[in-house]
Structure formats: C-alpha cells, structure tokens
Design an enzyme around this catalytic site. Sequence first.
Site, mmCIF file in Angstrom:
data_model
loop_
_atom_site.group_PDB
_atom_site.id
_atom_site.type_symbol
_atom_site.label_atom_id
_atom_site.label_comp_id
_atom_site.label_asym_id
_atom_site.label_seq_id
_atom_site.Cartn_x
_atom_site.Cartn_y
_atom_site.Cartn_z
ATOM 1 N N TYR A 255 0.844 -1.186 0.000
ATOM 2 C CA TYR A 255 0.000 0.000 0.000
ATOM 3 C C TYR A 255 0.884 1.242 0.000
ATOM 4 C CZ TYR A 255 0.086 -0.632 5.227
ATOM 5 O OH TYR A 255 0.420 -0.821 6.547
ATOM 6 N N CYS A 256 0.405 2.265 -0.702
ATOM 7 C CA CYS A 256 1.136 3.515 -0.923
ATOM 8 C C CYS A 256 2.546 3.265 -1.458
ATOM 9 C CB CYS A 256 1.186 4.352 0.349
ATOM 10 S SG CYS A 256 1.525 6.117 0.047
#
Length: 277
Positions: A141-142
Amino acid sequence: MGPLDLPTDRIQVVTTPIPADQKNLAFGYTNALLDLVPTLKQPILHFWTMQPTVIMGLKDKRLPELTAAIRAVQRYGYDYVLRNSGGLAVVADGGVLNVSLFSPLTTPPLSVDAAYAQMTQLVATAWPELALEHYEITRSYCPGDYDLSVNGLKIAGIAQRRSTQALVTMLYLSVTGDQGLRGDLVRSFYRAGLNGHTNDWDFPDVDPDVMTTTAALLNQSLTVADAEHRFLTACDTLGLDVGRAKLAAMMAEPRFTTSLERATAQMARRQPRLDRA
C-alpha cells in the site's frame, strides 16, 4: 551543515499520541510545526501514533465508490482520515510509529532526493541489524520509490511536503502487530472503492504478503516506544544534540496553540462527507 546535512547539529524532539476523538490533530500538528520551524531555526523530530485509522491521500478521493471504500475500513474496526497531501492510503494503529523530520530550508534548498536520503539514513542508523533497501514495492500500500524494505518485504514508506521556508519528510514504520491484516484492510478499501470501475488512477492491487514489521524481521518483541528510543539513539550516534525544552516552550505559547487549532480545523473541513447509501 550538521549531521544528516541538516542546517544545524541541534534537533528538537516532541511526541504526540493522537486521541481517537481528535484524529485531525495528526496533520494539524504537521502543518503547525511546519509553520513553526522558521522561527525555531532548528530541525524537529516529531513522533506520533494514532488509534486504528486508515490515512487516505488526496488521490484516494478519486475512488469511484469512496463511501463504500470507507465503509469497508469501518468493518475492520478502523477509523479514517484524509491527509492534505498526495499519495495513497496507509495504516496507523498501536503498532505503527509515525516519524516526521522537519527542517528549515537552506539556500540552495535541499533536493527532494536528498531529503528522502536523510530519513533513510536515520532509519538505517536506528535499525543497523536490517539490510535496508529503497525501491518501489509495487503491490504494497502507498507504493513509492522510497519504500524501505528488507529482502523485498516493505516495512516503511516515506512522503514529503514543503512550504516556502521549511520541509517535512514523513515516515511510517510498521514496528509490530498484524501487518497481514493491515494489508488486507487496504486491499479491501481499494476493491470496495473500485467495485468493477476502471482503475484509471492506478490504485494498487495490494498483496499483504509483500509487507512485514521490524519485530517480525528481528524475531523480537518490540513496541513503538522501543522504536522511538532507537531513533533517539540514532540521533546521538549521528552527532545530533537532542533537546525538547525549547520546542515545548514554543508549543505552549498562544501563537502556536492558535496555529494548531486553525490547522486542525482546516483538516476537519477537508474530510470527505459520506453518502448515506
């Protein structure tokens, strides 16, 4: 220049746990401290933690089914907050330490890559047992160029913001806890938010198995307090003179408290309104 290419070898430190009912304080502090740095004339190391929360980036507002995405987060027992910078969703909870390094801008200003390298060096000094690498872990994520990983498993992400006179480099570090659940949570967030729509904004197809924690890597029982202590030890190792009193005094002044209240109110106004459906 001081250690880490900071403008001085003195650094002020502050720790601010964010209460569950004041989630907008997290980035209220970021904005208010960024404004304070030119007056303080010293770098700041800000440690903060949050109750279980998904921190969305501005890009996440473009999810076609944002309300459904947030409802998915809430089903895991997590809250949500929208930060005032780009990027994508990350997770905060009792096992994640957030570290923000503020510094006055120099002339010429520190480059974006050099600012990321500062934080990377600080993390590497704090965790010398770990063979850190930085490159994008695409299914985390990110994801970003300065994802910090060990053997291909991401433990931290770094972002950056600048004002006309100061910059802040922001790190989240997964110290302990169920990283698989965090990954599954963010995967559910994006799947609910896309819900069959075309992925025009390249939201990540999160694989929870590409992320881990420092505790898991070291096979040790660690807390965020242990991690904070490691960062402070790293500052000493790098030759930084660590203090708290000067910053604490300035943060107690009405000028700062007013700035913090204003910045926190601005963050509250930015938060998305959920559809009733």
